[in-house]
Design a protein around this motif. Sequence first.
Motif, PDB file in Angstrom:
ATOM      1  N   ARG A 479     -22.144  25.025 -59.160  1.00 44.28           N
ATOM      2  CA  ARG A 479     -21.520  25.701 -58.798  1.00 44.28           C
ATOM      3  C   ARG A 479     -20.752  26.014 -60.731  1.00 44.28           C
ATOM      4  O   ARG A 479     -20.126  27.332 -60.749  1.00 44.28           O
ATOM      5  N   GLU A 480     -20.274  25.307 -61.484  1.00 53.38           N
ATOM      6  CA  GLU A 480     -19.339  25.346 -62.785  1.00 53.38           C
ATOM      7  C   GLU A 480     -20.042  26.310 -63.580  1.00 53.38           C
ATOM      8  O   GLU A 480     -19.754  26.550 -63.993  1.00 53.38           O
ATOM      9  N   ASN A 481     -21.817  26.126 -63.407  1.00 56.97           N
ATOM     10  CA  ASN A 481     -22.775  26.627 -64.293  1.00 56.97           C
ATOM     11  C   ASN A 481     -23.928  27.436 -64.018  1.00 56.97           C
ATOM     12  O   ASN A 481     -24.922  27.642 -64.626  1.00 56.97           O
ATOM     13  N   SER A 482     -22.560  27.765 -62.828  1.00 57.20           N
ATOM     14  CA  SER A 482     -24.343  28.977 -61.555  1.00 57.20           C
ATOM     15  C   SER A 482     -23.623  30.417 -62.219  1.00 57.20           C
ATOM     16  O   SER A 482     -22.003  30.298 -61.836  1.00 57.20           O
ATOM     17  N   ASP A 483     -23.636  31.428 -61.626  1.00 53.63           N
ATOM     18  CA  ASP A 483     -23.335  33.100 -61.706  1.00 53.63           C
ATOM     19  C   ASP A 483     -23.909  32.604 -60.106  1.00 53.63           C
ATOM     20  O   ASP A 483     -24.165  33.192 -59.909  1.00 53.63           O
ATOM     21  N   MET A 484     -22.683  32.231 -59.229  1.00 53.83           N
ATOM     22  CA  MET A 484     -22.746  32.461 -57.899  1.00 53.83           C
ATOM     23  C   MET A 484     -22.205  33.560 -57.747  1.00 53.83           C
ATOM     24  O   MET A 484     -23.000  34.093 -56.133  1.00 53.83           O
ATOM     25  N   GLU A 485     -21.499  34.271 -58.016  1.00 54.77           N
ATOM     26  CA  GLU A 485     -21.197  35.124 -57.872  1.00 54.77           C
ATOM     27  C   GLU A 485     -22.736  36.489 -57.673  1.00 54.77           C
ATOM     28  O   GLU A 485     -23.011  37.685 -56.014  1.00 54.77           O
ATOM     29  N   THR A 486     -23.049  36.404 -58.620  1.00 55.24           N
ATOM     30  CA  THR A 486     -24.372  37.265 -58.463  1.00 55.24           C
ATOM     31  C   THR A 486     -25.940  36.886 -57.819  1.00 55.24           C
ATOM     32  O   THR A 486     -26.673  37.181 -57.190  1.00 55.24           O
ATOM     33  N   ILE A 487     -25.838  35.493 -57.600  1.00 54.57           N
ATOM     34  CA  ILE A 487     -26.542  34.674 -56.797  1.00 54.57           C
ATOM     35  C   ILE A 487     -26.280  34.987 -55.247  1.00 54.57           C
ATOM     36  O   ILE A 487     -27.278  35.608 -54.741  1.00 54.57           O
ATOM     37  N   TYR A 488     -25.680  35.263 -54.746  1.00 55.33           N
ATOM     38  CA  TYR A 488     -25.198  35.397 -53.134  1.00 55.33           C
ATOM     39  C   TYR A 488     -25.159  36.897 -53.069  1.00 55.33           C
ATOM     40  O   TYR A 488     -25.462  37.307 -52.368  1.00 55.33           O
ATOM     41  N   LYS A 489     -25.154  38.113 -54.340  1.00 59.16           N
ATOM     42  CA  LYS A 489     -25.546  39.703 -54.143  1.00 59.16           C
ATOM     43  C   LYS A 489     -26.989  39.701 -54.161  1.00 59.16           C
ATOM     44  O   LYS A 489     -26.792  40.548 -53.319  1.00 59.16           O
ATOM     45  N   ILE A 490     -28.271  38.421 -55.103  1.00 63.87           N
ATOM     46  CA  ILE A 490     -29.284  38.601 -54.884  1.00 63.87           C
ATOM     47  C   ILE A 490     -29.595  38.476 -53.229  1.00 63.87           C
ATOM     48  O   ILE A 490     -30.113  39.215 -52.262  1.00 63.87           O
ATOM     49  N   LEU A 491     -28.784  37.652 -52.749  1.00 60.97           N
ATOM     50  CA  LEU A 491     -28.895  36.843 -51.385  1.00 60.97           C
ATOM     51  C   LEU A 491     -28.234  37.553 -50.076  1.00 60.97           C
ATOM     52  O   LEU A 491     -29.433  37.449 -48.921  1.00 60.97           O
ATOM     53  N   GLU A 492     -27.835  38.737 -50.651  1.00 59.43           N
ATOM     54  CA  GLU A 492     -27.368  39.452 -49.668  1.00 59.43           C
ATOM     55  C   GLU A 492     -27.103  40.723 -49.554  1.00 59.43           C
ATOM     56  O   GLU A 492     -27.250  41.930 -48.560  1.00 59.43           O
TER      57      GLU A 492
END
Length: 493
Positions: A479-492
């Motif tokens: 989580r600390e080394n990934s762009d989780m916001e972008t990943i969630y935007k892709i999945l949403e």
Amino acid sequence: MTNRKKTIRNLMLVGTGSDVGKSVLATAFCRIFREDGYHPVPFKSQNMSLNSFVTTNGGEIGRAQAVQAEACGIDCHTDMNPVLLKPSSDKTAQVILNGKIFGNYSAGSYFRGEIKELLFTEAMNAFRRLSPKYNPIVIEGAGSISELNLKNNDIANMKVALTTNTPVILVADIERGGVFASIYGSIQLLAPEERQLIKGIIINKFRGDIHLFDEGKKIIEDLTAIPVLGIIPTFNHIQIEEEDSVSLERKATFANDNKINIAVVLLRRLSNFTDFGRLEHDERVQLYYTNNPTELKKADIIIIPGSKNTIADLIELKRNGVAAELSRLARAGKTVIGICGGFQMMGQRIEDPNETEGQIKAVPGLNILPVTTILEEEKQTIRSSFYYKNNNDLCSGYEIHMGKTLLASEAIPLNRLENGDKEGCRSGDNLWGTYMHGILDNPIVIEDLLTPFTKTSHTTEDYSAYKQRQYRLLAQHVRENSDMETIYKILEA
């Protein structure tokens, strides 16, 4: 925990090659989604591994999906890994379909796709059974997505993504070198409709200052027009079970004079080396793999592990001198234990009347325990609860074997099953064998095994609690080394 939309799209992790870290990253995302309030589930349509696990209904799946299910906080099921290939030689493999043996196939016939459509249909049926119950499904690919000579019959990678319309993240291992070429080449070799599903890239196993790769990140994004969603540093402080046999090459191979030395006999077809994860992480222990008689002599404890082809591996041990050394050390009082195939080898004889493993119908064992094994065509896959030796603490394990082991009249069983049946065999306190995979995950067994070799008392941590802590650490690290916001935007989307 983050509260987000009630449902999101599924996510697939594929690789530029084998052993790039797909399984561990899939485990991380399973845990992240669970922490963020979702109800995730792992899925891998086809897995190739000699490390397997047993579901509650007696089915067999790859160990990685069992680990990922643990990270999700759910029990594993055969739908999570409907097709499992277990190599029995360099050219043949046993095919497990929906948890049960489907047949034995040569590599040529399997990868020519002779049963491809059947297996893919069954895999997608399993996927559809999971879909109403879980969200998201974390899908793991297999090997490389761009093996052009195998691609037409590949049922584990982009065909799954296309069929399920799942966004894909491509994982690359920077540690092995050539990361730019492997990423760019993997993407360019895809068909246009496959390429459109690649929504992000993760660079795995990075060493050093991540900011020194800022330019590299920009180059990859400019080349591919796909965002780099994570640069994951390599880690040593988190322990996650690995199922790929390649990871054996990174294991210790020598003794350590300052610890309790436990040698695992290195077999050509060694299976379920995850049996030794708990010991490997014990600070008192140096666990190492060897088929060198000199290194075996240095061990306080020797473990003969499971094998996908017990007779062939036993013959190899006789050829290279290890079998004679094991028998000699056992007679001299060394602690020697065997699990599954190792238990069978410790007996007086192994018979294979139906040529289940090959054309050799019988072979003498190591003659360490008074038992005889008869291999059978039907595989036993069972989860069990049992009492170890004469203790009253209930232990757990699971059986995966094709054979029945008969005890001589004077033999002493090792375990008492919860239903009262006897299991395994022991001779004194230093020699025993069992079919129970996972027996070494039980604290009472660990302490019984190690106490004769240490003067200090030790409280053995509950292994389930230990693993859950590792999943939390892994999720935090990714989580600390990934762009989780972008990943969630892709999945949403």
